[in-house]
Write an enzyme that holds these catalytic residues in place. Structure first.
Site, PDB file in Angstrom:
ATOM      1  N   HIS A 224       0.934  -1.321  -0.162  1.00 40.19           N
ATOM      2  CA  HIS A 224       0.202  -0.186   0.219  1.00 40.19           C
ATOM      3  C   HIS A 224       0.838   1.234   0.201  1.00 40.19           C
ATOM      4  O   HIS A 224       2.207   1.245   0.399  1.00 40.19           O
ATOM      5  CB  HIS A 224      -0.303  -0.100   1.536  1.00 40.19           C
ATOM      6  CG  HIS A 224      -2.236  -0.169   1.213  1.00 40.19           C
ATOM      7  ND1 HIS A 224      -3.010  -0.870   2.122  1.00 40.19           N
ATOM      8  CD2 HIS A 224      -2.977  -1.008   0.347  1.00 40.19           C
ATOM      9  CE1 HIS A 224      -4.143  -1.881   1.290  1.00 40.19           C
ATOM     10  NE2 HIS A 224      -3.900  -1.766   0.348  1.00 40.19           N
ATOM     11  N   TYR A 225       0.492   2.701  -0.892  1.00 41.76           N
ATOM     12  CA  TYR A 225       1.210   4.184  -0.743  1.00 41.76           C
ATOM     13  C   TYR A 225       0.102   4.716  -1.147  1.00 41.76           C
ATOM     14  O   TYR A 225      -0.585   4.287  -1.765  1.00 41.76           O
ATOM     15  CB  TYR A 225       1.880   3.647  -1.506  1.00 41.76           C
ATOM     16  CG  TYR A 225       3.283   4.984  -1.019  1.00 41.76           C
ATOM     17  CD1 TYR A 225       3.710   5.119  -0.383  1.00 41.76           C
ATOM     18  CD2 TYR A 225       2.846   6.116  -1.618  1.00 41.76           C
ATOM     19  CE1 TYR A 225       4.532   5.631   0.333  1.00 41.76           C
ATOM     20  CE2 TYR A 225       3.002   7.401  -1.053  1.00 41.76           C
ATOM     21  CZ  TYR A 225       4.167   7.182  -0.049  1.00 41.76           C
ATOM     22  OH  TYR A 225       5.159   8.348   0.634  1.00 41.76           O
ATOM     23  N   GLN A 226      -0.511   5.080  -0.042  1.00 41.10           N
ATOM     24  CA  GLN A 226      -0.100   5.396   1.281  1.00 41.10           C
ATOM     25  C   GLN A 226      -0.254   4.114   2.468  1.00 41.10           C
ATOM     26  O   GLN A 226      -1.135   3.684   2.286  1.00 41.10           O
ATOM     27  CB  GLN A 226      -0.532   6.403   2.594  1.00 41.10           C
ATOM     28  CG  GLN A 226      -0.048   7.576   1.213  1.00 41.10           C
ATOM     29  CD  GLN A 226       1.147   8.740   1.560  1.00 41.10           C
ATOM     30  OE1 GLN A 226       2.218   7.509   2.728  1.00 41.10           O
ATOM     31  NE2 GLN A 226       2.078   8.487   0.946  1.00 41.10           N
ATOM     32  N   PRO A 227       0.304   3.488   2.876  1.00 37.11           N
ATOM     33  CA  PRO A 227       0.146   2.667   4.413  1.00 37.11           C
ATOM     34  C   PRO A 227      -0.899   3.412   5.602  1.00 37.11           C
ATOM     35  O   PRO A 227      -0.177   4.812   5.165  1.00 37.11           O
ATOM     36  CB  PRO A 227       1.684   2.264   4.905  1.00 37.11           C
ATOM     37  CG  PRO A 227       2.469   3.204   4.667  1.00 37.11           C
ATOM     38  CD  PRO A 227       2.311   3.538   3.702  1.00 37.11           C
ATOM     39  N   TYR A 230       3.850   2.414   9.423  1.00 35.85           N
ATOM     40  CA  TYR A 230       4.895   2.838   8.576  1.00 35.85           C
ATOM     41  C   TYR A 230       5.702   1.522   8.615  1.00 35.85           C
ATOM     42  O   TYR A 230       6.840   2.512   9.382  1.00 35.85           O
ATOM     43  CB  TYR A 230       5.009   4.133   8.402  1.00 35.85           C
ATOM     44  CG  TYR A 230       4.168   5.233   7.640  1.00 35.85           C
ATOM     45  CD1 TYR A 230       4.907   5.255   5.783  1.00 35.85           C
ATOM     46  CD2 TYR A 230       3.208   5.976   8.143  1.00 35.85           C
ATOM     47  CE1 TYR A 230       3.998   6.345   5.392  1.00 35.85           C
ATOM     48  CE2 TYR A 230       2.171   6.397   7.095  1.00 35.85           C
ATOM     49  CZ  TYR A 230       2.324   6.807   5.670  1.00 35.85           C
ATOM     50  OH  TYR A 230       1.725   6.979   5.568  1.00 35.85           O
ATOM     51  N   HIS A 231       5.683   0.799   8.413  1.00 39.47           N
ATOM     52  CA  HIS A 231       6.829  -0.191   9.448  1.00 39.47           C
ATOM     53  C   HIS A 231       6.161  -1.764   7.576  1.00 39.47           C
ATOM     54  O   HIS A 231       4.983  -1.740   7.901  1.00 39.47           O
ATOM     55  CB  HIS A 231       6.190  -0.882  10.649  1.00 39.47           C
ATOM     56  CG  HIS A 231       6.708  -2.529  10.726  1.00 39.47           C
ATOM     57  ND1 HIS A 231       8.618  -2.150  11.448  1.00 39.47           N
ATOM     58  CD2 HIS A 231       7.253  -3.954  10.094  1.00 39.47           C
ATOM     59  CE1 HIS A 231       8.711  -3.371  11.711  1.00 39.47           C
ATOM     60  NE2 HIS A 231       8.077  -4.348  10.728  1.00 39.47           N
ATOM     61  N   HIS A 233       5.662  -3.995   5.104  1.00 38.15           N
ATOM     62  CA  HIS A 233       4.666  -4.774   5.001  1.00 38.15           C
ATOM     63  C   HIS A 233       4.187  -5.605   3.872  1.00 38.15           C
ATOM     64  O   HIS A 233       3.643  -4.637   2.616  1.00 38.15           O
ATOM     65  CB  HIS A 233       3.780  -5.109   6.085  1.00 38.15           C
ATOM     66  CG  HIS A 233       2.528  -3.960   5.695  1.00 38.15           C
ATOM     67  ND1 HIS A 233       3.372  -2.808   6.168  1.00 38.15           N
ATOM     68  CD2 HIS A 233       1.515  -3.631   5.362  1.00 38.15           C
ATOM     69  CE1 HIS A 233       1.676  -1.921   6.217  1.00 38.15           C
ATOM     70  NE2 HIS A 233       0.851  -2.709   5.366  1.00 38.15           N
ATOM     71  N   VAL A 234       3.780  -6.046   2.944  1.00 36.69           N
ATOM     72  CA  VAL A 234       2.761  -6.531   1.995  1.00 36.69           C
ATOM     73  C   VAL A 234       1.887  -7.563   2.177  1.00 36.69           C
ATOM     74  O   VAL A 234       1.682  -8.271   3.030  1.00 36.69           O
ATOM     75  CB  VAL A 234       4.473  -7.948   1.049  1.00 36.69           C
ATOM     76  CG1 VAL A 234       3.513  -8.746  -0.118  1.00 36.69           C
ATOM     77  CG2 VAL A 234       5.742  -7.197   0.881  1.00 36.69           C
ATOM     78  N   HIS A 235       0.738  -7.088   1.596  1.00 42.11           N
ATOM     79  CA  HIS A 235      -0.331  -7.891   1.759  1.00 42.11           C
ATOM     80  C   HIS A 235      -0.482  -8.754   0.296  1.00 42.11           C
ATOM     81  O   HIS A 235      -0.129  -9.041  -0.302  1.00 42.11           O
ATOM     82  CB  HIS A 235      -1.545  -6.765   0.862  1.00 42.11           C
ATOM     83  CG  HIS A 235      -1.772  -5.533   2.005  1.00 42.11           C
ATOM     84  ND1 HIS A 235      -2.847  -5.363   3.059  1.00 42.11           N
ATOM     85  CD2 HIS A 235      -0.759  -4.498   2.444  1.00 42.11           C
ATOM     86  CE1 HIS A 235      -2.441  -4.562   2.925  1.00 42.11           C
ATOM     87  NE2 HIS A 235      -1.473  -3.646   3.144  1.00 42.11           N
TER      88      HIS A 235
HETATM   89  O1  G7M Z   1      -2.732  -0.132   5.480  1.00 42.24           O
HETATM   90  P1  G7M Z   1      -1.624  -1.208   5.416  1.00 42.24           P
HETATM   91  O2  G7M Z   1      -0.470  -1.433   4.314  1.00 42.24           O
HETATM   92  O3  G7M Z   1      -0.596  -0.044   6.640  1.00 42.24           O
HETATM   93  O4  G7M Z   1      -2.335  -2.657   5.944  1.00 42.24           O
HETATM   94  C1  G7M Z   1      -2.245  -2.500   7.239  1.00 42.24           C
HETATM   95  C2  G7M Z   1      -2.951  -3.938   7.410  1.00 42.24           C
HETATM   96  O5  G7M Z   1      -2.649  -4.817   8.495  1.00 42.24           O
HETATM   97  C3  G7M Z   1      -4.426  -4.004   7.205  1.00 42.24           C
HETATM   98  O6  G7M Z   1      -4.409  -4.896   6.164  1.00 42.24           O
HETATM   99  C4  G7M Z   1      -4.713  -3.925   8.706  1.00 42.24           C
HETATM  100  O7  G7M Z   1      -6.159  -5.304   8.433  1.00 42.24           O
HETATM  101  C5  G7M Z   1      -3.436  -5.820   9.552  1.00 42.24           C
HETATM  102  N1  G7M Z   1      -3.350  -5.059  10.883  1.00 42.24           N
HETATM  103  C6  G7M Z   1      -3.306  -4.061  11.673  1.00 42.24           C
HETATM  104  N2  G7M Z   1      -3.815  -4.429  13.183  1.00 42.24           N
HETATM  105  C7  G7M Z   1      -3.548  -3.238  13.863  1.00 42.24           C
HETATM  106  C8  G7M Z   1      -3.436  -5.685  12.631  1.00 42.24           C
HETATM  107  C9  G7M Z   1      -3.320  -5.996  13.332  1.00 42.24           C
HETATM  108  O8  G7M Z   1      -3.650  -6.478  15.119  1.00 42.24           O
HETATM  109  N3  G7M Z   1      -2.935  -7.927  13.149  1.00 42.24           N
HETATM  110  C10 G7M Z   1      -3.265  -8.391  11.695  1.00 42.24           C
HETATM  111  N4  G7M Z   1      -3.009  -9.709  11.695  1.00 42.24           N
HETATM  112  N5  G7M Z   1      -2.949  -7.647  11.749  1.00 42.24           N
HETATM  113  C11 G7M Z   1      -3.476  -6.188  11.876  1.00 42.24           C
END
Ligand code: G7M
Length: 291
Positions: A224-227, A230-231, A233-235
């Site tokens: 994601h951008y913007q996520p 900001y640590h 991670h990949v979906h």
């Molecule tokens: O938008 P972004 O790329 O930052 O996505 C962060 C992802 O982390 C989202 O798909 C959230 O559903 C997932 N996520 C957020 N939290 C707070 C948690 C959590 O506590 N545990 C898990 N397993 N996923 C989370």
């Protein structure tokens, strides 16, 4: 008593943040012990296992209409968990802004905007916003849900179900989180990260085959951008989940394309303009407006 059990009886409703009638997810804002609390209720899909007995699980019928060979009504069902419930407590203003229904717009972030607007915003975010990430990385939360954990502080990562995953294969939603803390987002990636990203992608492919029998061609891996966090991670989602949250352009960047760009131009993400969609309640919306 669990966090959710404790909170529900104390929840004092303030307002509806959003009510999506298509996805059947509502977000409610309330107060618990004087602090903001967000509750989300989501109607679940029917588990495959209960389908054969669904007709026998109908308890009460209401609003019955009958016409010739046709009839319809609403029904109360027994013996099935029909709602997925989530709690954020205490909820910050950032959480409230994130889940509140709002207008969204497309902005264009140049490398200069990143330095002068986005990066200062990222630096202003309190560390505790990513505490949930550190809890996963150091093994103090969601331990029984971890699918894979390579602890190497440089090259390692964790793969686990995303909070949003409902457990069915067609809507697969995992997330891979890096052990290293210095990759803030897509903007931080350089040619030096290519082998890390390729290794992560390969591990995702292997685990998806092993755990849910999905082939690489059945997976959509993106950043994601913007996520929201900001640590790095990949979906990891199933291609079949075509309307997965956050899969839209203006937000999702395919991992394959990211790797390819970095191989062609190691400093690609330091040089490009990146369009992104943002809600009008997000801090960046306001920050961009005045710059
Ligand atoms: O938008 P972004 O790329 O930052 O996505 C962060 C992802 O982390 C989202 O798909 C959230 O559903 C997932 N996520 C957020 N939290 C707070 C948690 C959590 O506590 N545990 C898990 N397993 N996923 C989370």
């Amino acid at each position: 008593m669990s966090l959710i059990n404790n909170i529900l009886p104390k929840f004092q409703f303030i307002r509806v943040l959003s009510n999506d009638t298509r996805t059947k997810i509502v977000y409610l804002l309330g107060e618990v012990d004087g602090q903001d609390c967000i509750l989300s209720f989501e109607k679940t899909q029917y588990e495959d296992a209960i389908l054969p007995t669904l007709a026998n699980s109908v308890d009460t019928l209401t609003n019955v209409v009958e016409n010739n060979i046709y009839a319809w009504c609403t029904a109360m069902m027994s013996s099935t968990a029909d709602t997925r419930l989530k709690v954020i407590f205490p909820a910050t203003d950032v959480h409230i802004a994130k889940y509140e229904a709002q207008k969204r717009i497309m902005l264009l972030e140049t490398p200069q905007h990143y330095q002068t607007i986005t990066l200062p915003y990222i630096k202003s975010i309190p560390q505790k916003r990513v505490q949930w990430v550190y809890n996963i990385l150091n093994g103090t939360a969601e331990t029984d849900r971890i699918i894979y954990h390579d602890h190497d502080p440089e090259t390692g990562f964790v793969i686990l179900p995303d909070m949003k995953w409902d457990g069915s294969i067609e809507t697969l939603y995992w997330v891979a989180i890096s052990m290293r803390t210095d990759i803030l987002s897509l903007r931080s990636l350089t040619g030096d990260h290519v082998s890390f990203l390729k290794n992560l992608r390969q591990r995702c492919y292997e685990l998806a085959k092993e755990k849910v029998n999905l082939l690489p061609s059945e997976l959509r891996l993106f950043i994601h951008y913007q996520p929201s966090y900001y640590h790095f991670h990949v979906h990891i989602t199933a291609v079949a989940f075509s309307d997965a949250p956050g899969v839209v352009s203006g937000q999702a960047h395919l991992l394959d394309t990211v790797i390819n760009n970095l191989e062609l131009y190691p400093d690609y993400y330091q040089r490009v303009d990146i369009p992104f969609v943002i809600g009008e309640r997000h801090t960046l919306y306001t920050d961009y407006k005045w710059n």
